[in-house]
Design an enzyme around this catalytic site. Structure first.
Site, PDB file in Angstrom:
ATOM      1  N   GLU A 115      89.443  18.234  25.496  1.00 43.35           N
ATOM      2  CA  GLU A 115      88.199  17.991  25.781  1.00 43.35           C
ATOM      3  C   GLU A 115      86.640  18.215  25.349  1.00 43.35           C
ATOM      4  O   GLU A 115      86.780  17.756  24.081  1.00 43.35           O
ATOM      5  CB  GLU A 115      88.333  19.964  25.629  1.00 43.35           C
ATOM      6  CG  GLU A 115      86.641  20.317  26.773  1.00 43.35           C
ATOM      7  CD  GLU A 115      86.834  22.031  26.668  1.00 43.35           C
ATOM      8  OE1 GLU A 115      88.155  22.855  26.150  1.00 43.35           O
ATOM      9  OE2 GLU A 115      86.091  22.331  27.085  1.00 43.35           O
ATOM     10  N   ASP A 161      88.968  24.101  23.487  1.00 48.50           N
ATOM     11  CA  ASP A 161      88.062  24.874  23.240  1.00 48.50           C
ATOM     12  C   ASP A 161      88.673  26.618  23.694  1.00 48.50           C
ATOM     13  O   ASP A 161      89.063  26.565  24.820  1.00 48.50           O
ATOM     14  CB  ASP A 161      86.640  25.197  23.526  1.00 48.50           C
ATOM     15  CG  ASP A 161      85.792  23.687  23.536  1.00 48.50           C
ATOM     16  OD1 ASP A 161      86.563  23.353  21.965  1.00 48.50           O
ATOM     17  OD2 ASP A 161      83.801  23.229  23.397  1.00 48.50           O
ATOM     18  N   ASP A 214      86.683  29.193  24.617  1.00 43.16           N
ATOM     19  CA  ASP A 214      85.729  30.118  25.598  1.00 43.16           C
ATOM     20  C   ASP A 214      86.878  29.747  27.104  1.00 43.16           C
ATOM     21  O   ASP A 214      87.558  29.070  27.449  1.00 43.16           O
ATOM     22  CB  ASP A 214      84.891  29.074  25.365  1.00 43.16           C
ATOM     23  CG  ASP A 214      84.612  27.497  26.077  1.00 43.16           C
ATOM     24  OD1 ASP A 214      85.682  27.603  26.237  1.00 43.16           O
ATOM     25  OD2 ASP A 214      83.709  27.362  25.629  1.00 43.16           O
ATOM     26  N   ASP A 267      85.286  27.966  29.566  1.00 42.53           N
ATOM     27  CA  ASP A 267      85.596  26.660  30.227  1.00 42.53           C
ATOM     28  C   ASP A 267      86.655  25.825  29.498  1.00 42.53           C
ATOM     29  O   ASP A 267      87.229  24.954  30.112  1.00 42.53           O
ATOM     30  CB  ASP A 267      84.667  25.404  29.163  1.00 42.53           C
ATOM     31  CG  ASP A 267      83.183  25.949  30.431  1.00 42.53           C
ATOM     32  OD1 ASP A 267      83.056  26.478  31.130  1.00 42.53           O
ATOM     33  OD2 ASP A 267      81.923  24.999  30.027  1.00 42.53           O
TER      34      ASP A 267
END
Ligand code: 0RA
Length: 657
Positions: A443, A516, A518, A520
């Protein structure tokens, strides 16, 4: 070896020739458990429960049991209780042991003492409850039968207490209760039962076997809950209810679920289907209650009959114009927006394929095809409203596909997916043997940059993804294909897609999603998983898809550093480094929000080095659960998705380590 000495010293007295055979059998199970239950990971642990439950389900299918109760006890031991006839306790004429002891200690003894019973369990499960006994630290069985309650006790497959009568009970009270505690020396990875995994399989069994009441109880203490958690699964409507459940957050195009339930050529055949306004095709197939992830003859028969019935109906529809009547719809056209479950019961199933979840019996194809041809044709004739909703959907799918075909330059589309046109942003590896090669789907550009610098370029390729990845749950296939990021992935993998998909052309045998830690990142990971699940399930079935596990924290003091993958680990390291008191300096805790925050060397050491990294392999173990998850994540309802993503880690359930 350990078990043999245990046997010799164990209670139960003399051991004759037959006991030695028994011990050898169960010893083989303990030596190579994977051969019998697939693995000793969480999956194998749960398999033990399914194996015992299958016996009770068989008793229910034979018409004797109505209820099955599965209990998870506070120590993660399990009991399975049914109200069937009770396992036979009389002594077998030639084997010289009570039926229950044979069932518990002889491999594949299941149907030996009852040849006439129609046993449907088989294939993946159906290895016999003796396997559960062999892999349990302790197993106890209570049988109510003939006005008495009987009891036996085993340890690691070895009889501890011979069959004994505990008490008198009313003669109408019958049934079997099996309690077992899995052997922690075998199931080293985890001994913890997962509520959702068990609930999802038991719910599925209730749908697949209408009328049986299956209860799941969890007696383990849980904060904020005093009562045991309990859920009852019971579907008088069988597969119809299954399809309604699968469509519960989709918009059906016709109110009633179309269903078939019959027997042909000694094969039990049940089908239920309902179209929705989406584009995905959700077709689950089962043989003897086992999910045939890889399909097989029964599914082939169903699909070809569905295509043929709908085409014939269109051909004969006087309400359609000539142009529409002359349309020839493809299988993809007639399955757009279809939710269907096919369940067949076959006496001697032949399971084939990589994961032994593909039905091979050729007779099943013709039986299912002819049944669906006849009964679905009849159904459509008798229900014109439903029929019209279905053919409207299929015709619009065909029109859209044709329009897309025309609009696109076919040759250009082909070459765009050709490996000769490898995308420029792909940093490919230098080795050419796919079995040695892996590709990281990363990503963002900054993480992509770190990964490119940190990788070993001979076998690791990096593909940074920067654009938006389309939600395949909400778009037609041709739109999916026009998505830049998706095309790049398909091109890099080299396999082609849909009809042209060829696993032999895969350029990498490890496809690793690295996002990641998180919200997103979880979203992008889900979009990618949805794409692979819907459009390249074969890649998952081949075991080629992985999820990288970057650390969440770095805990360091002076020169010593540790990587923590959870808050618990973080606190553990912090305590160790801080508590020592000897080393100088303070304990530093750094939280990694994104992969881009790690330098190339750190990324290599923590996440990419095959020697030290942990990755999760994505499996299709429970396609039904995965489908539900994707619906939650990708459907129209925002709230469940928000909750789900915020509790990110739940995803792990569908993945096998
Ligand atoms: C074979 C024969 C009979 C019962 C069973 C198997 C049986 C096995 C299990 C395992 C769990 N629950 C079960 N319930 C029944 C009975 C044969 C007879 O009564 O004639």
């Amino acid at each position: 070896m350990a078990q043999r000495s245990a046997a010799e010293s164990g209670a139960g007295g003399e051991y004759g020739a037959q006991n030695i055979t028994v011990l050898k059998g169960l010893e083989a199970v303990r030596m190579r458990p994977g051969m019998y239950i697939g693995s000793t990971s969480a999956r194998g642990l749960h398999h033990l429960v399914y194996e015992v439950v299958d016996n009770s389900i068989d008793e229910a299918l034979a018409g004797y049991a109505k209820r099955v109760t599965v209990t998870i006890h506070p120590d993660d031991s399990i009991s399975v209780e049914d109200d069937g006839r009770g396992i036979p306790v009389d002594v077998h004429p030639t084997e010289g042991l009570p039926g229950v002891e044979l069932a518990m200690t002889v491999l594949h003894a299941g149907g030996k003492f009852d040849k006439n019973t129609y046993k449907v369990s088989g294939g993946l499960h159906g290895v016999g409850v003796s396997v559960v006994n062999a892999l349990s630290d302790r197993l106890k069985v209570w049988i109510k039968r003939g006005g008495k309650e009987h009891y036996m006790d085993f340890a690691r497959g070895i009889t501890q207490a011979k069959l004994a009568v505990l008490r008198a009970v009313p003669a109408r009270e019958t049934g079997t209760k099996v309690w077992f505690k899995p052997d922690a020396t075998i199931f080293q990875e985890t001994q913890r039962y997962d509520w959702t995994t068990l609930a999802s399989r038991l719910r599925e069994l209730a749908f697949l076997n209408k009328g049986i009441q299956i209860t799941l109880r969890d007696e383990r203490p849980d904060e904020g809950r005093a009562e045991a958690r309990e859920e009852v699964f019971h579907a008088e409507g069988g597969l119809r209810e299954f399809v309604q459940h699968l469509n519960r957050s989709r918009k059906p195009l016709h109110p009633e679920v179309v269903s078939i339930d019959t027997t042909r050529d000694d094969i039990g055949i049940e089908v239920a289907l309902q179209y929705n306004d989406g584009y995905a095709d959700t077709v689950f197939s089962f043989v003897n209650n086992i999910n045939t992830h890889e399909g097989g003859t029964h599914l082939t028969g169903f699909k070809s009959a569905l295509t043929s019935v709908i085409n014939k109906y269109i051909e004969k529809s006087s309400s359609l114009n000539k142009k529409d009547r002359e349309l020839r719809l493809s299988g993809d056209d007639v399955r757009e927006g279809l939710t269907a479950v096919l369940s067949v019961k076959v006496r001697e199933p032949q399971f084939e394929g990589q994961t032994k979840t593909k039905l091979g019996n050729s007779e099943a194809e013709g039986a299912v095809r002819s049944v669906v041809n006849e009964l679905l044709t009849q159904y459509l004739e008798e229900h014109p409203k439903t029929a019209n909703a279905i053919i409207e959907k299929a015709i619009s799918a065909a029109r859209a596909r044709e329009a897309a075909r025309k609009a696109r330059d076919l040759t250009r589309k082909k070459s765009a997916l050709d490996v000769a046109f490898l995308p420029g942003k792909l940093a490919d590896c230098s080795l050419s043997d796919p079995s040695l090669c892996e590709i990281y789907l990363v990503e963002g550009d900054s993480a992509g940059g770190s990964a490119k610098q940190g990788r070993k370029r001979d076998f690791q390729a990096i593909l940074p993804l920067r654009g938006k990845i389309i939600n395949v749950e909400k778009a037609r296939f041709d739109k999916v294909l026009s998505n830049e990021e998706i095309r790049t992935i398909i091109t890099a993998l080299g396999t082609g897609i849909k009809e042209e998909f060829d696993i032999a052309k895969a350029r990498y045998h490890k496809v690793i999603i690295m996002t990641d830690a998180d919200v997103d990142g979880a979203h992008i990971r889900t979009l990618l998983l949805t794409f692979f699940f819907r459009q390249m399930p074969q890649l998952i079935e081949a075991g080629f898809l992985y999820i990288a596990q970057p650390p969440l924290y770095r805990v360091a003091k002076g020169k010593e550093e540790h990587w923590a993958y959870s808050e618990g680990e973080r606190d553990g390291y912090a305590e160790r480094l801080g508590g020592g008191g000897e080393g100088r300096g303070t304990v530093m805790i750094q939280r990694y929000k994104g992969l881009g925050e790690m330098n190339p060397d750190q990324l290599w050491r923590t996440t990419m080095d095959p020697e030290t990294r942990t990755m999760m392999r994505v499996t299709m173990e429970d396609a039904v659960l995965v489908d539900e998850t994707f619906q939650t994540l990708m459907g129209d309802d925002v709230e469940p998705r928000r909750q789900f993503i915020e509790s990110k880690a739940r995803f792990v359930r569908n993945l096998d380590v």
